[in-house]
Design a protein around this motif. Structure first.
Motif, PDB file in Angstrom:
ATOM      1  N   THR A  72      72.641 -16.200  23.685  1.00  0.00           N
ATOM      2  CA  THR A  72      72.079 -16.631  22.400  1.00  0.00           C
ATOM      3  C   THR A  72      70.574 -16.408  22.337  1.00  0.00           C
ATOM      4  O   THR A  72      69.979 -16.540  21.272  1.00  0.00           O
ATOM      5  CB  THR A  72      72.383 -18.113  22.145  1.00  0.00           C
ATOM      6  N   HIS A  73      69.966 -16.077  23.473  1.00  0.00           N
ATOM      7  CA  HIS A  73      68.515 -15.882  23.494  1.00  0.00           C
ATOM      8  C   HIS A  73      68.125 -14.598  22.769  1.00  0.00           C
ATOM      9  O   HIS A  73      68.812 -13.584  22.858  1.00  0.00           O
ATOM     10  CB  HIS A  73      68.002 -15.808  24.936  1.00  0.00           C
ATOM     11  N   ALA A  74      66.990 -14.642  22.094  1.00  0.00           N
ATOM     12  CA  ALA A  74      66.447 -13.438  21.457  1.00  0.00           C
ATOM     13  C   ALA A  74      65.941 -12.479  22.533  1.00  0.00           C
ATOM     14  O   ALA A  74      65.677 -12.886  23.677  1.00  0.00           O
ATOM     15  CB  ALA A  74      65.318 -13.817  20.511  1.00  0.00           C
ATOM     16  N   ARG A  75      65.772 -11.208  22.177  1.00  0.00           N
ATOM     17  CA  ARG A  75      65.398 -10.194  23.163  1.00  0.00           C
ATOM     18  C   ARG A  75      64.104 -10.538  23.894  1.00  0.00           C
ATOM     19  O   ARG A  75      63.992 -10.290  25.095  1.00  0.00           O
ATOM     20  CB  ARG A  75      65.246  -8.813  22.482  1.00  0.00           C
ATOM     21  N   ASP A  76      63.142 -11.135  23.209  1.00  0.00           N
ATOM     22  CA  ASP A  76      61.861 -11.395  23.863  1.00  0.00           C
ATOM     23  C   ASP A  76      61.923 -12.538  24.874  1.00  0.00           C
ATOM     24  O   ASP A  76      60.963 -12.763  25.613  1.00  0.00           O
ATOM     25  CB  ASP A  76      60.757 -11.650  22.838  1.00  0.00           C
ATOM     26  N   THR A  77      63.043 -13.275  24.924  1.00  0.00           N
ATOM     27  CA  THR A  77      63.194 -14.315  25.946  1.00  0.00           C
ATOM     28  C   THR A  77      64.305 -13.963  26.939  1.00  0.00           C
ATOM     29  O   THR A  77      64.752 -14.818  27.701  1.00  0.00           O
ATOM     30  CB  THR A  77      63.490 -15.684  25.308  1.00  0.00           C
ATOM     31  N   VAL A  78      64.746 -12.694  26.920  1.00  0.00           N
ATOM     32  CA  VAL A  78      65.750 -12.207  27.868  1.00  0.00           C
ATOM     33  C   VAL A  78      65.047 -11.357  28.922  1.00  0.00           C
ATOM     34  O   VAL A  78      64.113 -10.608  28.604  1.00  0.00           O
ATOM     35  CB  VAL A  78      66.833 -11.363  27.156  1.00  0.00           C
ATOM     36  N   TYR A  79      65.477 -11.515  30.162  1.00  0.00           N
ATOM     37  CA  TYR A  79      65.020 -10.626  31.233  1.00  0.00           C
ATOM     38  C   TYR A  79      66.262  -9.929  31.780  1.00  0.00           C
ATOM     39  O   TYR A  79      67.138 -10.573  32.368  1.00  0.00           O
ATOM     40  CB  TYR A  79      64.314 -11.408  32.340  1.00  0.00           C
ATOM     41  N   SER A  80      66.372  -8.624  31.549  1.00  0.00           N
ATOM     42  CA  SER A  80      67.593  -7.901  31.899  1.00  0.00           C
ATOM     43  C   SER A  80      67.345  -6.949  33.071  1.00  0.00           C
ATOM     44  O   SER A  80      66.300  -6.294  33.154  1.00  0.00           O
ATOM     45  CB  SER A  80      68.139  -7.135  30.699  1.00  0.00           C
ATOM     46  N   ILE A  81      68.331  -6.871  33.957  1.00  0.00           N
ATOM     47  CA  ILE A  81      68.218  -6.103  35.197  1.00  0.00           C
ATOM     48  C   ILE A  81      69.325  -5.060  35.258  1.00  0.00           C
ATOM     49  O   ILE A  81      70.506  -5.378  35.073  1.00  0.00           O
ATOM     50  CB  ILE A  81      68.314  -7.032  36.428  1.00  0.00           C
TER      51      ILE A  81
END
Length: 864
Positions: free
Chosen positions: A41-50
């Protein structure tokens, strides 16, 4: 002062803290509570993707995997504590040669694509000496069965290590999702002319019988020999008026494939011969003498024969000089049959040429080399004896014999035309460490051709392509048949093109399937799209792509990193991630790279059980980004150091929590100085982890922690037990709790099990979901930073070191009572903490003087 103890969560301390069993205990809890689940549910700017590396599933993990994956997990845990929703999936790289090899050996089978599928086939309980031939579908079933078992073993190791992966989000590079993404991306490239098929010279492994890409090559030093061979000079009519040109070659067996001689255009020795012809020895074929700038005047005799094909330079000469093809090396590495005198094989002496060649046909390249040398010696065309050398020879990285170059039909992705874009993308990418960018740029600048992505193997993603058959049964490669994207994934060997019946398969006027599969890197290069749900879950893809991090080893910059950048550029005109964190690889005690293929790899479970997962993680995270540590399983020193650190955290935490009352304002200089220094450490650690320098953070945190245990706890022990005033005890207790809360969170990304254990004694929830400490939070506990107290604390520690040194010189125990201590006046600034210092060092009288070192008068020992 912020209260670091939740009064609704009572302190519960174990009688005897231990590290044993923490992995099983906390892994079960984390899974049950979904501690590491990704919140989409987090917006892209609060996601850290690996973009997690999918390890090759072919047997077992080794210590090098544990080394590099720990680095990724440290960053993932840090970002999660920073408030990010961490997208951290796990992939399995199932397809490719390693899996095929393992299946062949494990089950005792070999794949024969001509056989029909046998639904009742069961592999033998014990593999026999002779491999059983099975159909491709049966072989793929065995591959899927074995990799499924291997994946369970890998997951067990990763969980034991404490990877904070979201195990509900896994994928395999051979599963339907991966196949759909790979095939759809291929079809889109084909439509845009970014992918194409060509009959062309191709690097070829004669054992695996497959094409090989430039990125999969390695040079190995091999023994060889230069053979000096004479070519007869011809006149313009082709007659041989006499005279010779001498060449030197390491591959005389390719003389029947010779199509020209070449020398540098400025080489005065050969300028008179440019445009003329020579005759090949034994085969009497007229070939031209040409000029090309790549010819090296200092190498051998300065003139070389161009063969189709001996090496990559031959391919360049052949292409740029528009020479014919006269190929003799077959896909199995032997010299194939030739009819001399036929078109393309013209000879002035066809009978002699045939007689000579028949003695070579059917032999491997090395055996043909031996035989042709004998023939050249007999014909007097060998000048002198072969001159032994050692030279670099190209091999497939997984192969055992030198590569050949054969002409074959392969699929390519256009690469050379995108080199400038790829260099620009590499400069946009943030590299950790920065110098690894140069390896990427060197690779891009050194490319010599487009990327060959087709492989003549079985267990891989098939090309979604069929070809029409003409009425005479020949294949019409110019008009491939492709499916609609909605049908993907498909297997053309069993699925049908639109408008055709199965009865038309392989029949004139019907169709045939493309027999090849994609190179494993062709699938691995779209891991961001596979993991991120590019085709199936656009909402997820929008939240995680472009990804934040690609972690990987420096040895696959030229393969995985480069190809992923290329595919993202072609499909999205963007970088696939913002950061690339590059790990090194583990070396054995002889400083050779550990790998399963070299037989020097160490499986990790023994180390994880012996030193604990936190100990192993400590060893891994102690190495700077890009570093290549040597590891000796007989002496896992750093792992033992990590285990001791974990044990010390247990004991120091228990000491701090045994007596948490009274608590109150933090007023004492030592307490305020310690916490001010800790706030500076937090600020530095945050900056360094944001810069991916995890090793520096561990080093600084560990140094502070040991000083906290060895110095601070000793200095405040008496006050903490109430030897002075209630206010002094309250200050010490409160300071300890702030420090413990902060240090547990600093260590949590590195030592997840022991920090979670200690956190559970006195705090609700998981330390791994707790907020990362901030400098502001720490100094708020003392009402603001206190530089004066830091100075007091520093001088107190220096004095502590000096008194301990003098005690050791006098062979006195740490608890020896000192009647009078006179310290250098440079240490007088410890004054506000003198009471704590004297109690810790058992000093009755303390003064300062202009002296260089401490003078101690020890109390007389009581009578025995």
């Amino acid at each position: 002062m912020p209260d670091v103890i939740d009064k609704t969560h009572p302190i519960a301390l174990p009688e005897k803290p231990a590290l044993e069993g923490l992995e099983a205990k906390w892994n079960a809890r984390w899974e049950a509570e979904g501690t590491y689940r990704f919140d989409r549910t987090h917006a892209r700017d609060t996601v850290y993707s690996i973009d997690t590396p999918p390890p090759t599933v072919s047997g077992s993990l080794h210590i090098g995997h544990v080394f590099s994956f720990t680095h990724t997990d440290v960053i993932a845990r840090f970002q999660r504590m920073r408030g990010k929703a961490v997208f951290y999936p796990m992939g399995w790289d199932d397809n490719g040669l390693p899996t095929e090899r393992r299946v062949q050996n494990y089950y005792g089978v070999r794949c024969d694509p001509s056989l029909p599928y046998d639904p009742a086939f069961r592999p033998p309980a014990e593999p026999g000496k002779q491999a059983i031939a099975v159909s491709r579908p049966n072989f793929i079933e065995l591959c899927n069965r074995l990799t499924a078992e291997d994946e369970k073993t890998f997951e067990h190791v990763w969980r034991h290590l404490g990877l904070s992966v979201d195990w509900s989000m896994t994928y395999a590079t051979i599963d339907r999702r991966a196949q759909r993404v790979s095939q759809a991306s291929f079809l889109r490239m084909l439509k845009r002319d970014a992918a194409y098929q060509l009959e062309a010279p191709t690097l070829w492994d004669v054992d695996f019988r497959t094409a090989v890409a430039q990125a999969e090559l390695e040079d190995r030093e091999q023994p060889g020999a230069y053979h000096r061979i004479r070519f007869g000079h011809s006149d313009s009519s082709g007659a041989s008026p006499g005279g010779f040109i001498e060449i030197e070659t390491t591959r005389p067996e390719l003389i029947p494939a010779c199509v020209a001689l070449v020398a540098h255009p400025d080489d005065e020795r050969y300028k008179p011969f440019f445009g003329s012809q020579v005759r090949t020895p034994l085969f009497a074929v007229s070939v031209p003498v040409r000029a090309h700038a790549l010819a090296d005047p200092t190498k051998g005799s300065g003139i070389a024969m161009i063969c189709t094909f001996g090496d990559i330079t031959d391919v360049t000469w052949w292409r740029e000089l528009s020479l014919p093809v006269r190929a003799v090396i077959m896909p199995n590495g032997t010299l194939g049959p030739v009819t001399w005198g036929a078109a393309g094989w013209e000879s002035h002496e066809p009978a002699r040429a045939q007689q000579s060649y028949d003695q070579l046909a059917g032999l491997s390249a090395s055996k043909a080399r031996t035989r042709i040398v004998e023939l050249l010696r007999e014909s007097a065309d060998l000048i002198g004896e072969p001159r032994p050398i050692t030279h670099q020879v190209k091999f497939f990285e997984k192969g055992d014999r030198p590569l050949e170059i054969i002409t074959s039909r392969q699929w390519f992705i256009r690469t050379m035309s995108h080199r400038e874009d790829l260099i620009a993308r590499g400069r946009e990418l943030r590299w950790h460490p920065e110098y690894m960018r140069h390896r990427y740029e060197n690779w891009v600048n050194g490319l010599v051709g487009d990327w060959c992505i087709s492989r003549q193997r079985f267990f891989g993603v098939p090309f979604p392509v069929w070809y029409p058959l003409r009425p005479d049964g020949s294949v019409d490669y110019a008009h491939p048949l492709v499916p609609d994207e909605s049908r993907l994934p498909i297997d053309p060997s069993t699925d049908l093109p639109e408008g055709y019946l199965d009865a038309q398969r392989g029949k004139p006027g019907g169709f045939v399937a493309d027999p090849d599969v994609m190179d494993t890197w062709a699938t691995s290069s779209v891991t961001p799209q596979i993991a991120g749900g590019w085709l199936d879950d656009p909402d997820l893809f929008a939240r995680v792509f472009p990804m934040d991090l690609r972690p990987q080893g420096h040895d696959i910059i030229r393969t995985w990193l480069f190809t992923t950048v290329l595919r993202s550029q072609l499909e999205h005109a963007a970088l696939p991630w913002a950061n690339a964190s590059i790990s090194g690889f583990v070396l054995d005690p002889d400083r050779k790279k550990m790998s399963k293929s070299k037989g020097n790899a160490i499986t990790p479970m023994a180390m994880l059980e012996q030193c604990g997962s936190d100990g192993v993680r400590y060893w891994a995270a102690s190495v700077r980004p890009g570093g290549d540590p040597a590891f000796d399983p007989k002496d896992p020193g750093q792992m033992k150091v990590g285990r001791r650190l974990a044990m010390k955290i247990l004991n120091a935490a228990r000491f701090a929590l045994l007596q948490s009352e009274p608590r109150g304002p933090i007023t004492e200089p030592l307490d305020r100085g310690m916490l001010t220094s800790l706030s500076l450490l937090v600020e530095e650690c945050t900056e360094q982890l944001e810069a991916y320098d995890y090793a520096r953070v561990l080093e600084r945190s560990e140094r502070f922690f040991w000083s906290f245990c060895d110095d601070y706890l000793e200095l405040v022990k008496a006050r903490r037990y109430g030897d002075f005033t209630p206010e002094g005890a309250a200050s010490a207790n409160s300071a300890m709790l702030v420090a413990l809360s902060t240090m547990l969170r600093l260590f949590a990304p590195y030592l997840p099990f022991v920090t979670e254990e200690v956190w559970s004694w006195w705090q609700p929830g998981s330390v791994h979901r707790a907020p990362w400490p901030t400098s502001e939070e720490v100094v708020a506990s003392i009402g603001g930073a206190d530089a004066v107290a830091v100075d007091v604390s520093m001088h107190c520690q220096l004095a502590l070191t000096e008194v301990r040194r003098v005690k050791a010189l006098h062979k006195k125990s740490a608890k020896s009572v000192i009647d009078e201590a006179v310290l250098p006046s440079a240490l007088e600034a410890l004054g506000p903490a003198a009471r704590d210092f004297q109690a810790a060092m058992h000093i009755r009288s303390l003064s300062f003087a202009d002296i260089a070192e401490a003078s101690l008068t020890f109390a007389e020992a009581p009578p025995a």
